[in-house]
Design an enzyme around this catalytic site. Structure first.
Site, PDB file in Angstrom:
ATOM      1  N   LEU A  42       0.927  -1.175   0.219  1.00 33.19           N
ATOM      2  CA  LEU A  42       0.002   0.000   0.189  1.00 33.19           C
ATOM      3  C   LEU A  42       0.680   1.274   0.088  1.00 33.19           C
ATOM      4  O   LEU A  42       0.501   2.282  -0.662  1.00 33.19           O
ATOM      5  CB  LEU A  42      -1.126  -0.090   1.070  1.00 33.19           C
ATOM      6  CG  LEU A  42      -1.742  -1.428   1.457  1.00 33.19           C
ATOM      7  CD1 LEU A  42      -2.773  -1.186   2.691  1.00 33.19           C
ATOM      8  CD2 LEU A  42      -2.296  -1.825   0.347  1.00 33.19           C
ATOM      9  N   LYS A  67      15.559  -2.557  -2.405  1.00 30.69           N
ATOM     10  CA  LYS A  67      14.129  -2.542  -2.629  1.00 30.69           C
ATOM     11  C   LYS A  67      13.922  -1.340  -2.859  1.00 30.69           C
ATOM     12  O   LYS A  67      12.854  -1.210  -3.836  1.00 30.69           O
ATOM     13  CB  LYS A  67      13.554  -3.232  -1.359  1.00 30.69           C
ATOM     14  CG  LYS A  67      13.823  -4.554  -1.001  1.00 30.69           C
ATOM     15  CD  LYS A  67      12.898  -5.018  -0.068  1.00 30.69           C
ATOM     16  CE  LYS A  67      13.165  -6.728   0.462  1.00 30.69           C
ATOM     17  NZ  LYS A  67      12.580  -6.833   1.682  1.00 30.69           N
ATOM     18  N   ASP A  90      14.558   2.059   9.694  1.00 29.42           N
ATOM     19  CA  ASP A  90      14.242   0.685  10.214  1.00 29.42           C
ATOM     20  C   ASP A  90      13.539   0.850  11.491  1.00 29.42           C
ATOM     21  O   ASP A  90      14.159   1.345  12.685  1.00 29.42           O
ATOM     22  CB  ASP A  90      15.626  -0.268  10.545  1.00 29.42           C
ATOM     23  CG  ASP A  90      15.259  -1.673  11.011  1.00 29.42           C
ATOM     24  OD1 ASP A  90      13.849  -1.915  11.213  1.00 29.42           O
ATOM     25  OD2 ASP A  90      16.172  -2.385  11.449  1.00 29.42           O
ATOM     26  N   SER A 172      -6.091   0.273  11.020  1.00 29.53           N
ATOM     27  CA  SER A 172      -6.724  -0.963  10.485  1.00 29.53           C
ATOM     28  C   SER A 172      -8.166  -1.060  11.297  1.00 29.53           C
ATOM     29  O   SER A 172      -8.151  -0.730  12.467  1.00 29.53           O
ATOM     30  CB  SER A 172      -5.946  -2.278  10.845  1.00 29.53           C
ATOM     31  OG  SER A 172      -6.929  -3.377  10.513  1.00 29.53           O
ATOM     32  N   TYR A 209      -1.047  -8.137  16.767  1.00 27.44           N
ATOM     33  CA  TYR A 209      -1.449  -7.065  15.585  1.00 27.44           C
ATOM     34  C   TYR A 209      -2.460  -6.255  16.030  1.00 27.44           C
ATOM     35  O   TYR A 209      -2.383  -4.976  15.895  1.00 27.44           O
ATOM     36  CB  TYR A 209      -1.706  -7.899  14.401  1.00 27.44           C
ATOM     37  CG  TYR A 209      -2.045  -6.958  13.234  1.00 27.44           C
ATOM     38  CD1 TYR A 209      -1.036  -6.131  12.557  1.00 27.44           C
ATOM     39  CD2 TYR A 209      -3.223  -6.890  12.556  1.00 27.44           C
ATOM     40  CE1 TYR A 209      -1.406  -5.177  11.690  1.00 27.44           C
ATOM     41  CE2 TYR A 209      -3.576  -6.023  11.869  1.00 27.44           C
ATOM     42  CZ  TYR A 209      -2.815  -5.384  11.165  1.00 27.44           C
ATOM     43  OH  TYR A 209      -2.960  -4.478  10.076  1.00 27.44           O
ATOM     44  N   LYS A 213      -2.578  -1.714  16.343  1.00 28.31           N
ATOM     45  CA  LYS A 213      -3.419  -0.957  15.700  1.00 28.31           C
ATOM     46  C   LYS A 213      -4.293  -0.109  16.538  1.00 28.31           C
ATOM     47  O   LYS A 213      -4.662   1.073  16.189  1.00 28.31           O
ATOM     48  CB  LYS A 213      -4.061  -1.711  14.572  1.00 28.31           C
ATOM     49  CG  LYS A 213      -3.319  -2.290  13.474  1.00 28.31           C
ATOM     50  CD  LYS A 213      -2.517  -1.048  12.634  1.00 28.31           C
ATOM     51  CE  LYS A 213      -1.694  -1.656  11.763  1.00 28.31           C
ATOM     52  NZ  LYS A 213      -0.700  -0.398  10.828  1.00 28.31           N
ATOM     53  N   SER A 244      -1.698  -7.834  -0.745  1.00 26.89           N
ATOM     54  CA  SER A 244      -0.101  -7.363  -0.793  1.00 26.89           C
ATOM     55  C   SER A 244       0.665  -8.339   0.135  1.00 26.89           C
ATOM     56  O   SER A 244       0.051  -9.603   0.542  1.00 26.89           O
ATOM     57  CB  SER A 244       0.004  -6.106   0.279  1.00 26.89           C
ATOM     58  OG  SER A 244      -0.107  -6.289   1.757  1.00 26.89           O
TER      59      SER A 244
HETATM   60  N1  LIG Z   1      -3.020  -5.404   3.643  1.00 24.88           N
HETATM   61  C1  LIG Z   1      -4.098  -5.219   4.187  1.00 24.88           C
HETATM   62  O1  LIG Z   1      -4.952  -6.033   4.171  1.00 24.88           O
HETATM   63  C2  LIG Z   1      -3.838  -4.452   5.565  1.00 24.88           C
HETATM   64  C3  LIG Z   1      -5.236  -4.152   6.194  1.00 24.88           C
HETATM   65  C4  LIG Z   1      -5.179  -3.276   7.174  1.00 24.88           C
HETATM   66  C5  LIG Z   1      -4.065  -2.390   7.346  1.00 24.88           C
HETATM   67  N2  LIG Z   1      -2.977  -2.768   6.648  1.00 24.88           N
HETATM   68  C6  LIG Z   1      -1.781  -1.809   7.008  1.00 24.88           C
HETATM   69  O2  LIG Z   1      -1.224  -1.299   6.060  1.00 24.88           O
HETATM   70  C7  LIG Z   1       0.111  -0.990   6.215  1.00 24.88           C
HETATM   71  C8  LIG Z   1       0.849  -1.405   5.055  1.00 24.88           C
HETATM   72  O3  LIG Z   1       0.654  -2.782   4.760  1.00 24.88           O
HETATM   73  P1  LIG Z   1       0.785  -3.432   3.455  1.00 24.88           P
HETATM   74  O4  LIG Z   1      -0.159  -4.511   3.112  1.00 24.88           O
HETATM   75  O5  LIG Z   1       1.440  -2.531   2.504  1.00 24.88           O
HETATM   76  O6  LIG Z   1       1.889  -4.646   3.862  1.00 24.88           O
HETATM   77  P2  LIG Z   1       3.264  -5.137   3.045  1.00 24.88           P
HETATM   78  O7  LIG Z   1       3.358  -5.134   1.767  1.00 24.88           O
HETATM   79  O8  LIG Z   1       3.943  -6.279   3.776  1.00 24.88           O
HETATM   80  O9  LIG Z   1       4.216  -3.896   3.503  1.00 24.88           O
HETATM   81  C9  LIG Z   1       4.892  -3.690   4.780  1.00 24.88           C
HETATM   82  C10 LIG Z   1       5.730  -2.333   4.531  1.00 24.88           C
HETATM   83  O10 LIG Z   1       6.182  -2.299   5.909  1.00 24.88           O
HETATM   84  C11 LIG Z   1       7.772  -2.491   5.817  1.00 24.88           C
HETATM   85  N3  LIG Z   1       8.215  -2.568   7.241  1.00 24.88           N
HETATM   86  C12 LIG Z   1       8.089  -3.720   7.920  1.00 24.88           C
HETATM   87  N4  LIG Z   1       8.795  -3.769   9.023  1.00 24.88           N
HETATM   88  C13 LIG Z   1       9.671  -2.481   9.015  1.00 24.88           C
HETATM   89  C14 LIG Z   1      10.555  -1.977   9.706  1.00 24.88           C
HETATM   90  N5  LIG Z   1      10.936  -2.708  10.592  1.00 24.88           N
HETATM   91  N6  LIG Z   1      11.156  -0.720   9.533  1.00 24.88           N
HETATM   92  C15 LIG Z   1      10.739  -0.235   8.291  1.00 24.88           C
HETATM   93  N7  LIG Z   1       9.597  -0.700   7.535  1.00 24.88           N
HETATM   94  C16 LIG Z   1       9.306  -1.822   7.635  1.00 24.88           C
HETATM   95  C17 LIG Z   1       7.947  -3.311   4.883  1.00 24.88           C
HETATM   96  O11 LIG Z   1       9.515  -3.410   4.415  1.00 24.88           O
HETATM   97  P3  LIG Z   1       9.960  -4.688   3.960  1.00 24.88           P
HETATM   98  O12 LIG Z   1       9.656  -4.928   2.413  1.00 24.88           O
HETATM   99  O13 LIG Z   1      11.539  -4.356   4.004  1.00 24.88           O
HETATM  100  O14 LIG Z   1       9.437  -5.693   4.758  1.00 24.88           O
HETATM  101  C18 LIG Z   1       6.921  -2.932   3.763  1.00 24.88           C
HETATM  102  O15 LIG Z   1       7.392  -1.642   2.938  1.00 24.88           O
HETATM  103  C19 LIG Z   1       0.607  -1.790   7.516  1.00 24.88           C
HETATM  104  O16 LIG Z   1       0.692  -0.746   8.466  1.00 24.88           O
HETATM  105  C20 LIG Z   1      -0.659  -2.792   7.682  1.00 24.88           C
HETATM  106  O17 LIG Z   1      -0.916  -3.125   9.095  1.00 24.88           O
HETATM  107  C21 LIG Z   1      -2.834  -3.618   5.757  1.00 24.88           C
END
Ligand SMILES: NC(=O)c1ccc[n+]([C@@H]2O[C@H](COP(=O)([O-])OP(=O)(O)OC[C@H]3O[C@@H](n4cnc5c(N)ncnc54)[C@H](OP(=O)(O)O)[C@@H]3O)[C@@H](O)[C@H]2O)c1
Length: 334
Positions: A42, A67, A90, A172, A209, A213, A244
């Protein structure tokens, strides 16, 4: 019961609501934005959308610079005019977050939009190198620290341009099915964070988790109450259930994604919508691209009490564990 009604509401919106991109006439020329978790998912999609609306400078905050380079190449194809910088961040390292924020204060002549989006989901109990449980560290404490440290450049910019800057935290809807009683009154007289850091209170699954949130929503409200919305508009949002890499650790969620999930781009639309539109959203929670009331557990007098307790615990913890952050400078009540 609350869990079931939240789940039914979520399914209803996933099946009936169509997320919308920013309208074409929204222009971000001249503006600078930071997006965390910007290399995939996202955050990446939101970064790309901001850039495609004329944004002048975009900082992709990523753990892994290679990346970040791959993400930059893709965003540049869509928005060749945007100056894209890749900065290491990080959220499991206090040093990395402080260095990132100092760099933003020192090197950016302006900062208009901050999207604090990085986050993860795990089903087992794991600790970050800081000693905190990983969701507590990355999703909550890391986001909270950055939100404090980036107040300064956002506020400076708003004073230069005479209109508010924007900060948005990705939340979330599962926040509201967290085990509330445990957060309102942690057992054994523990603090909220030390209770969540304790493996004895962990139940396998998303039992960390969800509260991470919920803390994000409470933190947004606590920080917003200390900021003047004439300088910074701070809000939080639910992006919905999206495809994702986020659900990769969770086989049942991956399976449900086939029927319910929006695309990452549609998830990104929620982030940009919250970060650019809704000037009346200071301290608010958005879902389906609208300001929504938060449940009573957050808005009640008890919720406010917990919000204040969380603010005190979090700022004390940061002062003790991350003295370089010098948060006094950034938490000045306006
Ligand atoms: N996807 C859903 O259904 C959903 C629903 C509700 C809320 N969300 C929220 O949306 C946000 C983005 O999620 P997404 O779906 O895009 O997930 P994603 O594709 O797994 O992306 C997560 C991102 O966070 C980064 N990250 C993880 N650990 C980190 C750290 N220690 N330091 C800095 N960056 C870090 C990851 O980097 P790396 O690639 O290096 O790991 C990646 O860029 C999250 O906050 C999640 O809780 C998602």
């Amino acid at each position: 019961m609350l869990y079931l009604s939240n789940f039914i509401t979520m399914v209803w919106y996933q099946l009936t609501f169509k997320p919308q991109p920013l309208p074409d006439d929204i222009r971000l020329d001249g503006l600078t934005a930071i997006v965390t978790g910007a290399n995939v998912g996202l955050g990446f999609e939101a970064a790309k959308e901001l850039a495609s609306h004329g944004l002048s400078r975009l900082i992709l905050a990523v753990r892994d610079l290679s990346k970040g380079e791959a993400a930059k190449a893709e965003v540049s194809r869509e928005a060749p005019e945007c100056d894209i910088l890749i900065w290491q961040l990080d959220q499991e390292s206090w040093e990395s977050m402080v260095a990132f924020a100092k760099r933003a204060s020192a090197e950016l002549d302006r900062l208009d939009i901050v999207l604090l989006n990085a986050g993860l989901k795990r089903l087992e109990f794991t600790r970050s190198p800081t000693g905190h449980e990983a969701h507590v560290q990355i999703n909550y404490l890391g986001t909270a620290l950055l939100s404090l440290l980036l107040v300064e450049p956002l506020r400076r910019t708003s004073q230069q341009k005479g209109k508010p800057s924007r900060m948005t935290i990705t939340g979330s809807s599962v926040a509201f099915s967290a085990p509330v009683q445990d957060i309102l009154e942690p057992k054994g007289g523990k603090g909220i964070i030390s209770w969540l850091d304790d493996p004895a209170s962990f139940v396998p699954g998303i039992s960390r988790y969800k509260p991470s949130k919920l803390l994000g929503v409470l933190w947004t409200r606590a920080l917003a109450a200390r900021l003047d919305s004439a300088n910074i508009i701070l809000n939080t949002l639910n992006p919905g259930w999206c495809n994702s890499s986020f659900h990769r650790v969770d086989a049942s969620a991956e399976w449900m994604s086939k029927f319910l999930a929006w695309s990452s781009a549609e998830g990104g639309y929620h982030l940009t919508d919250a970060a650019v539109r809704h000037p009346d959203s200071h301290g608010e929670y958005l879902s389906e691209q609208r300001i929504r009331p938060v449940p009573n557990l957050v808005s009640s007098a008890k919720g406010k009490e917990v919000q204040n307790k969380l603010w005190d615990e979090t700022t004390s913890l940061i002062r003790a564990e991350c003295p370089d952050a010098n948060i006094e400078e950034f938490t000045r009540v306006e």
